[in-house]
Design a protein around this motif. Structure first.
Motif, short mmCIF file in Angstrom:
data_model
loop_
_atom_site.label_atom_id
_atom_site.label_comp_id
_atom_site.label_asym_id
_atom_site.label_seq_id
_atom_site.Cartn_x
_atom_site.Cartn_y
_atom_site.Cartn_z
N SER A 207 0.85 -1.19 0.00
CA SER A 207 0.00 0.00 0.00
C SER A 207 0.89 1.24 0.00
N ASP B 194 -2.15 5.91 -1.48
CA ASP B 194 -3.55 5.70 -1.88
C ASP B 194 -3.68 4.79 -3.10
N THR B 195 -2.73 3.94 -3.28
CA THR B 195 -2.84 2.95 -4.35
C THR B 195 -2.06 1.72 -3.92
N HIS C 74 -5.95 -0.95 2.42
CA HIS C 74 -5.44 0.42 2.28
C HIS C 74 -4.87 0.61 0.87
N GLY C 75 -5.39 1.59 0.17
CA GLY C 75 -4.91 1.89 -1.17
C GLY C 75 -5.63 1.15 -2.28
N ASP D 197 -13.00 4.31 -0.44
CA ASP D 197 -12.51 3.03 0.05
C ASP D 197 -13.59 1.98 -0.11
#
Length: 635
Positions: A305, A308-309, A599-600, A608
């Protein structure tokens, strides 16, 4: 005047005035002798005439010699040129042009419309003596040897030629109407050799730029590769609209440029036998060409993660089928990884899930090492079924089909396999029910307690996760869970469902059927009516594991159903709890679902989402004490 006085006068007259001829006397002869003054006056006029005659003779002889020599040179040049013009392109390619290599290939850039510029290094030579017919041959007489010597001297003086070609269209010999690729060459210099030795020492190193435009008809390309491999030979036809060969190099001028040979509408056939390629089965034995997954091996991969990706890194090896030592350094190669549609009859488009690039690499034997990195693409709503099927295969140790494509060759897609971990990963571990209580509720029974477990992702998946919901489906045993080696029924395969962020989570996983026949000593079934809220926190993972979190969820008065025909087993278990000094061990086995925030994990709407892992098998044990059971039964 006397004779003596005349003589004295002659001797005294020595002035600077021009001497005068003596006056004639009676003794002077009527005709002068050959040595007289008259003869000396005629001699200066005869000498220039003789010199002029000699000069004219020399000039005429020289002019005639020059004309004869010029005619001889013109005859020789015309003879050799006529040989070169009359030679067919096939004859020149087969017997005169010698190519060795390539010794090196550099990818310069792409044109953006499917073309690729390459710099190809190799060795080339043109046996001009073969074309002009001036090579030394045993048995030539003196005249033939002299004649050919002049031709070889002329080739050495010419030294090289410049070749201008139109585009070269390469097509299958069996289907010339469907071209495979088009080649474009800038004007190039080719060195000439009059009488080359039998080895390759006479070849000249060259570096040639070439623009390759492969066909966008991928089916034609695949069919040609398949047929060529089956036949064991590459058979193509090359077509050149026009070719102009001019004497001298690119920057030369003068007499060399006057020598020009032109050909148009050139058709030549090229047959190349496919050699034995290391790592591949022999061609030409009716064996299919190996798939990409047979050539490409994924050594390791890692998902993390980041920003944010989800970032991807991987190492892979691919078989190098080239036996020759080729100096090749690739540029960064971009690829798109896609998933095939789940239902080919209704879904027509593949689903892109990641953009990756291979770092620059060189050719090594026997395998080429690839370093890969990239990112996961945002998921559209219509990608979830394909992605869920991919993840389900992965956690069930089933290899998945993927599709590789690159902008270097638009329209070309290569099927491959993404390997699953073996053996099958155990995601839900150390499951137990802490402080389990069983009590009667109405006409039935209910269980309460705290479900404890560890969620361990497969090796290489090191993403941040939060387990927010769990849903257990449990079978309870009197005593430890039987060993699977005893022939007991196995649980269902694991699967994954990826939920879009706006989806409703009220729906519970479908109930799996009870084992048939029921396992020995199994007496109860626990299944809640809704998802259980859970709390998770990261824990340290072991070797060969991905991210790990501990999970806890409370169950309160969840129905406990006695299995059909297992009332006696239930009664025996209750008796052990009541009359035993330390209670009784209850085995728990079943499947569970967990809802995980990754996450991500990217979505098109930027929110999300959750990933539901369902059908996760688990087993464990729990000790049920007398106080836990008796208090509830007596109260």
């Amino acid at each position: 005047m006397s004779t003596d006085s005349v003589d004295i006068e002659r001797r005294i007259d020595k002035g600077k005035a021009r001497a005068r001829s003596p006056e004639p006397t009676e003794d002077t002869p009527l005709l002068g002798s050959a040595s007289g003054s008259y003869t000396s006056r005629v001699e200066p006029e005869t000498t220039p005439r003789r010199l002029y005659s000699k000069l004219v003779s020399v000039f005429l002889i020289s002019l005639s010699s020059c004309v004869v020599l010029l005619l001889l040179v013109v005859l020789i040049v015309f003879s050799y040129r006529s040989r070169a013009v009359s030679a067919s392109p096939d004859e020149i390619l087969q017997h005169a042009v010698v190519l060795r290599g390539p010794d090196g290939v550099d990818v310069l850039n792409t044109t953006g419309d499917g073309g690729v510029w390459l710099l190809v290094r190799g060795r080339v030579g043109v046996d001009a003596g073969e074309v002009a017919g001036v090579k030394e041959v045993a048995g030539d007489n003196i005249l033939q040897d002299a004649w050919k010597s002049i031709g070889r001297w002329g080739i050495r003086r010419l030294d090289r030629v410049t070749v201008n070609l139109s585009s070269i269209e390469i097509s299958p010999e069996s289907d010339p109407s469907n071209p495979l690729t088009t080649l474009h060459f800038p004007p190039m210099e080719l060195p000439l050799t009059a009488n080359p030795p039998p080895d390759n020492s006479w070849l000249t190193p060259v570096a040639i730029r070439v623009l390759i435009r492969p066909t966008k008809d991928i089916q034609t390309l695949k069919r040609f590769v398949r047929d060529s491999w089956k036949r064991g030979q590459i058979r193509v036809q090359a077509v050149v609209d026009h070719a102009i060969v001019q004497g001298g190099g690119l920057d030369d001028g003068g007499w060399r440029q006057l020598i020009t040979v032109a050909h148009s509408n050139i058709h030549t056939k090229i047959h190349i036998t496919i050699p034995r390629l290391p790592g591949l089965p022999p061609a030409g034995r009716d064996e299919p060409l190996p798939d990409v997954n047979q050539l490409l091996t994924l050594q390791s991969f890692r998902v993390t993660s980041e920003h944010d990706t989800l970032a991807l890194t991987a190492n892979a090896t691919v078989i190098n089928p080239l036996s020759l030592d080729l100096d090749f350094t690739s540029p960064v190669l971009p690829f798109t990884v896609s998933l095939p549609p789940v239902n080919a009859s209704t879904d027509y488009l593949s689903v892109p899930i990641a953009n990756v690039t291979t770092q620059s690499f060189t050719l090594t034997h026997p395998n080429i090492s690839l370093s890969i990195n990239g990112t996961v693409l945002p998921f559209p709503r219509d990608a979830f079924s394909a992605l869920s099927a991919f993840l389900s295969n992965y956690v069930s140790a089933i290899d998945s089909d993927i599709i590789l494509s690159t902008p270097f060759f638009p329209g070309l897609s290569l099927p491959a396999k993404f390997p699953a971990p073996h053996p099958k990963p155990t995601i839900l571990r150390d499951v137990t029910i802490h402080d389990m209580k069983i009590k009667p509720v109405g006409s039935g029974m209910a269980a309460s307690g705290t479900v404890l477990a560890r969620v361990v992702l497969p090796h290489g998946i090191e993403v941040g996760v939060d387990v927010v919901r769990v849903f257990p489906d449990v079978i309870v045993y009197d005593g430890p869970v039987p060993d699977p080696a005893d022939g007991q029924p196995q649980t269902a395969s694991s699967s994954c469902v990826l939920n879009y962020p706006v989806d409703d989570h009220d729906n519970v996983p479908p109930a799996p059927p009870l084992p048939d026949p029921l396992p020995e000593r199994a007496f109860a079934h626990i299944r809640p009516d809704a998802w259980l809220a859970s709390v998770s926190e990261p824990v340290e993972s072991g070797d060969g594991e991905g991210s790990a979190v501990s999970v806890s969820a409370n169950i309160v008065d969840v129905p406990l159903e006695v299995l059909p025909g297992r009332e006696r087993e239930f009664s025996n278990f209750v008796s052990k709890v009541i009359f035993g000094t330390q209670g009784a061990i209850a085995g728990v086995q079943g499947v569970a679902a967990v809802a995980v925030h990754v996450h991500g994990l990217p979505f098109e709407n930027g929110r999300d989402g959750e990933m539901e892992l369902t059908g996760l098998p688990f087993q464990g044990s729990v000790r049920i004490g007398k106080r836990t059971l008796l208090g509830h039964f007596t109260g």
